[in-house]
Motif scaffolding. Sequence first.
Motif, mmCIF file in Angstrom:
data_model
loop_
_atom_site.group_PDB
_atom_site.id
_atom_site.type_symbol
_atom_site.label_atom_id
_atom_site.label_comp_id
_atom_site.label_asym_id
_atom_site.label_seq_id
_atom_site.Cartn_x
_atom_site.Cartn_y
_atom_site.Cartn_z
ATOM 1 N N ARG A 62 0.848 -1.200 0.000
ATOM 2 C CA ARG A 62 0.000 0.000 0.000
ATOM 3 C C ARG A 62 0.879 1.244 0.000
ATOM 4 O O ARG A 62 2.016 1.215 0.473
ATOM 5 N N ALA A 114 -9.047 -6.837 5.794
ATOM 6 C CA ALA A 114 -9.261 -5.495 5.243
ATOM 7 C C ALA A 114 -8.235 -5.171 4.154
ATOM 8 O O ALA A 114 -8.590 -4.623 3.107
ATOM 9 N N ASP A 117 -9.074 -6.843 1.095
ATOM 10 C CA ASP A 117 -10.415 -6.480 0.631
ATOM 11 C C ASP A 117 -11.413 -7.621 0.763
ATOM 12 O O ASP A 117 -12.250 -7.847 -0.105
#
Length: 164
Positions: A62, A114, A117
């Motif tokens: 990320r 999370a 996803d």
Amino acid sequence: MHALKGATPPVDVAAIRWNIGLLLPYHQALPLTDDELASLTAFLRTHTQQLITHVEEAAARRPAEDVPRYIALACTAKARNRLRARPAPDRHSLLVHARRLARALAALCDHHDALADVAMCLACDQPLQHDDQTIPYDHVSPSGGAARAGHIHARCANTVRRHP
């Protein structure tokens, strides 16, 4: 499918969550013998270490300014602190330590899902698959706001669930 060399092995989040359920919530936890508690604590320690690696790997993919990344990395730091803790040898201290590990591992599971996803059913805590029939779900808190919003499996619509 072959595992990649050096890749972290896959995680069975459903099995981890089931084992966490043996300790949490307190009012529904099953009584455990000393041997069962020791075995469960070893399971929690092993899977906490494994999930720290998975969450850190997912977070690394990320952008640096990504808020879920930042929060997930804070969770891994807290989980490492839980792993370093050494409880007193009495049963109460061992049980408190195991429950702290279980809460840290549950949070790691949430961050793992999370960052991947993965959407979870708010009624049964199982993943929502793309072909599952789902319905929107809002658990309303006593103050009137939604305490948890998301989706549930259509089959879980009539399931009674107590929210702590």
